[in-house]
Design an enzyme around this catalytic site. Sequence first.
Site, PDB file in Angstrom:
ATOM      1  N   GLY A  52     -22.190  21.142 -64.700  1.00  0.00           N
ATOM      2  CA  GLY A  52     -21.962  20.428 -63.436  1.00  0.00           C
ATOM      3  C   GLY A  52     -20.698  19.591 -63.400  1.00  0.00           C
ATOM      4  CE  LYS A  53     -17.234  21.039 -68.136  1.00  0.00           C
ATOM      5  NZ  LYS A  53     -18.447  21.809 -68.445  1.00  0.00           N
ATOM      6  CG  LEU A  67     -22.104  19.965 -58.250  1.00  0.00           C
ATOM      7  CD1 LEU A  67     -21.749  20.868 -57.076  1.00  0.00           C
ATOM      8  CD2 LEU A  67     -23.527  20.249 -58.724  1.00  0.00           C
ATOM      9  CD  GLU A 123     -36.310  42.610 -82.318  1.00  0.00           C
ATOM     10  OE1 GLU A 123     -35.256  43.267 -82.302  1.00  0.00           O
ATOM     11  OE2 GLU A 123     -36.335  41.377 -82.443  1.00  0.00           O
TER      12      GLU A 123
HETATM   13  N1  LIG Z   1     -26.414  18.990 -62.748  1.00  0.00           N
HETATM   14  C1  LIG Z   1     -26.405  19.968 -61.822  1.00  0.00           C
HETATM   15  N2  LIG Z   1     -27.074  19.743 -60.696  1.00  0.00           N
HETATM   16  C2  LIG Z   1     -27.117  20.684 -59.755  1.00  0.00           C
HETATM   17  N3  LIG Z   1     -26.502  21.894 -59.833  1.00  0.00           N
HETATM   18  C3  LIG Z   1     -25.828  22.143 -60.972  1.00  0.00           C
HETATM   19  C4  LIG Z   1     -25.731  21.194 -62.007  1.00  0.00           C
HETATM   20  N4  LIG Z   1     -24.978  21.731 -62.995  1.00  0.00           N
HETATM   21  C5  LIG Z   1     -24.611  22.949 -62.577  1.00  0.00           C
HETATM   22  N5  LIG Z   1     -25.108  23.195 -61.379  1.00  0.00           N
HETATM   23  C6  LIG Z   1     -24.932  24.434 -60.632  1.00  0.00           C
HETATM   24  O1  LIG Z   1     -24.161  25.332 -61.441  1.00  0.00           O
HETATM   25  C7  LIG Z   1     -22.926  25.702 -60.760  1.00  0.00           C
HETATM   26  C8  LIG Z   1     -21.758  25.677 -61.761  1.00  0.00           C
HETATM   27  O2  LIG Z   1     -21.582  24.337 -62.153  1.00  0.00           O
HETATM   28  P1  LIG Z   1     -20.097  23.790 -62.504  1.00  0.00           P
HETATM   29  O3  LIG Z   1     -19.097  24.803 -62.164  1.00  0.00           O
HETATM   30  O4  LIG Z   1     -19.965  22.418 -61.945  1.00  0.00           O
HETATM   31  O5  LIG Z   1     -20.252  23.693 -64.054  1.00  0.00           O
HETATM   32  P2  LIG Z   1     -19.033  23.367 -65.015  1.00  0.00           P
HETATM   33  O6  LIG Z   1     -19.517  22.365 -66.003  1.00  0.00           O
HETATM   34  O7  LIG Z   1     -17.833  23.040 -64.208  1.00  0.00           O
HETATM   35  O8  LIG Z   1     -18.859  24.775 -65.695  1.00  0.00           O
HETATM   36  P3  LIG Z   1     -17.540  25.219 -66.440  1.00  0.00           P
HETATM   37  O9  LIG Z   1     -17.349  24.235 -67.549  1.00  0.00           O
HETATM   38  O10 LIG Z   1     -17.849  26.610 -66.884  1.00  0.00           O
HETATM   39  O11 LIG Z   1     -16.469  25.142 -65.378  1.00  0.00           O
HETATM   40  C9  LIG Z   1     -22.731  24.644 -59.718  1.00  0.00           C
HETATM   41  O12 LIG Z   1     -22.090  25.173 -58.561  1.00  0.00           O
HETATM   42  C10 LIG Z   1     -24.146  24.202 -59.382  1.00  0.00           C
HETATM   43  O13 LIG Z   1     -24.691  25.028 -58.375  1.00  0.00           O
HETATM   44 ZN   LIG Z   2     -32.698  41.176 -85.423  1.00  0.00          ZN
END
Ligand SMILES: Nc1ncnc2c1ncn2[C@@H]1O[C@H](COP(=O)(O)OP(=O)(O)OP(=O)(O)O)[C@@H](O)[C@H]1O
Ligand SMILES: [Zn+2]
Length: 716
Positions: free
Chosen positions: A327-328, A330, A543
């Site tokens: 979510g960074k 976001l 497995e």
């Molecule tokens: N804490 C959160 N709350 C709600 N939705 C989330 C959250 N974290 C991720 N998501 C969902 O996952 C999607 C991808 O998240 P985001 O791109 O912000 O992650 P990121 O940390 O930027 O990933 P990366 O490091 O790969 O860029 C978001 O558009 C959102 O829909």
């Molecule tokens: Zn294996």
Amino acid sequence: MFSLSSTVQPQVTIPLSHLINAFHSPKNTSVSVSGVSVSQNQYRDVVPEHEAPSSEPSLNLKDLGLSELKIGQIDQLVENLLPGFCKGKNISSHWHTSHVSAQSFFENKYGNLDIFSTLRSSCLYGHHSRALQSICSDLQYWPVFIQSRGFKTLKSRTRRLQSTSERLAETQNIAPSFVKGFLLRDRGSDVESLDKLMKTKNIPEAHQDAFKTGFAEGFLKAQALTQKTNDSLRRTRLILFILLLLGIYGLLKNPFLSVRFRTTTGLDSAVDPVQMKNVTFEHVKGVEEAKQELQEVVEFLKNPQKFTVLGGKLPKGILLVGPPGTGKTLLARAVAGEADVPFYYASGSEFDEMFVGVGASRIRNLFREAKANAPCVIFIDELDSVGGKRIESPMHPYSRQTINQLLAEMDGFKPNEGVIIIGATNFPEALDNALIRPGRFDMQVTVPRPDVKGRTEILKWYLNKIKFDQSIDPEIIARGTVGFSGAELENLVNQAALKAAVDGKEMVTMKELEFSKDKILMGPERRSVEIDNKNKTITAYHESGHAIIAYYTKDAMPINKATIMPRGPTLGHVSLLPENDRWNETRSQLLAQMDVSMGGRVAEELIFGTDHITTGASSDFDNATKIAKRMVTKFGMSEKLGVMTYSDTGKLSPETQSAIEQEIRILLRDSYERAKHILKTHAKEHKNLAEALLTYETLDAKEIQIVLEGKKLEVR
Ligand SMILES: Nc1ncnc2c1ncn2[C@@H]1O[C@H](COP(=O)(O)OP(=O)(O)OP(=O)(O)O)[C@@H](O)[C@H]1O
Ligand SMILES: [Zn+2]
């Protein structure tokens, strides 16, 4: 030959050229005809000094018995031969003849050319063609024009050469000046060298003429070829020049060189801001601490003056650190949305292109636009790809340019100028230290994977966006999805909704959620793959080996599911899930993970023998080796090497490298032995579980427990 029919002389037959030569032969320094001495130049060309007298004996009038000819008679003679030739025409009444041998006769024709071309002119040739023609047909030699096709005589060949030289001369009128100069250059030396060549080659007299003809023809062909080559050369040059112009025009139009942001997703907004009104902190779940830390940034963006009055300095750069999908991005959008300011998005990996300097220029563009639209947020995703440790190597001489430009831009504006730069990275350790020092990205916010509470919140948030069975308890799912990121949870709910839609259901139930969880954990099912029984049996025992070790090893993660249904790249899979969030892992937990990984290969060896072990264990060994390496080089869990960490093993001394490898090898060997011991001890359970998998294909944690306790599974 021609006959002098005048009464003056008895019938004599002599070649015209002899006659002409006779008039001008050197012996007759003056032609005394009827007592009138005529100065020599009236009758002959001045023979240039450098021209050696020809070798051919020259005739004179005396030899021809014409010495008594009077001047008037000669004119009369010429008049008879060529009526109108001398009268009134501005044609000199004397003949230009060569005093060099017949060999060079034709090239001297150039000097006589005006005579012959005049002869050819219509006034004479046209009107008198009959007279001249009739005369010369007697003469057997048409001075220049009739190509006699009769037998070849020495003279006729010379005439052909002559006519050849005529053709050459003709080309003068159409050939460009440099070709003219080439054609007109003094041919004397050619001919002389030709003579010399024939002498050196001892070409017999009889063949000399053929040799000359061949030379002349070859020369002409060469001329024609040169002409053709020149023409094609000129055409080629013209085409290349046009292509060059087109190429330069195309390059200048190329978006890379225009150094504007390309219109690919993610970068054009770097220059054209995006308003993020519809994203607020409400949309970000399970990362309360991060939201708290960013709240003050939102306040600043809403009201920068408040901070400048107090004199406080807000950080220019904020670094969001965390695993992928937590979510960074976001969060950065939520900051801009909460403060209602423009949001500039740029992905670090797209700054640098193959053209040097494009990255730095894009950074300059980005900051210039942002400053013009302050207060605003600049978000640089994957900051490590542009701000990675600067590689000092000749291979990357320009890698510093972009990052140095970023550092310069960050130093280029005051903290309270209203521009906040937020960077996101999954690998903070890869960042250049200059970037994270105070005054740059000096505020670091961790965005971890959500815990069970955060996962429950995220699941609720996304379940509320779809129709789901109210009996579903998000917390149960949250417990079963330890280590899942926000993005994976969003994907889980989304996959469940798709599965329900495909199955024609009204709403999402627990079954669909489980299905999509397995899909995320073990990969998509590949039902179409036909596996023969032998391979199915090997997979079942492989497995079960993993599952038995996991079941009977104290610190191993609990089993979630075991299947021999091919999923993703594997023929089978055992998924493990920690009972709760693990913020740290102990040595025994790490060792347990290694032992579970060894379970597959050990099972194959014990059941089918060492000759029948398969390649199916390669990913297991990768996993175990990674854990062992981190234990030795990062976690200080090796007695021999102690607590020292080794970041870049490639730069270590050979002794240290071999010591590290030795330690890793010992950890793996011990793990293999431990797994062998467990499987030997629980061979019966191993067999039961394998047979159950062959019967039911997929077993969850409960069913596995029933089998290992020796109980019967209900028929499905
Ligand atoms: N804490 C959160 N709350 C709600 N939705 C989330 C959250 N974290 C991720 N998501 C969902 O996952 C999607 C991808 O998240 P985001 O791109 O912000 O992650 P990121 O940390 O930027 O990933 P990366 O490091 O790969 O860029 C978001 O558009 C959102 O829909
Ligand atoms: Zn294996």
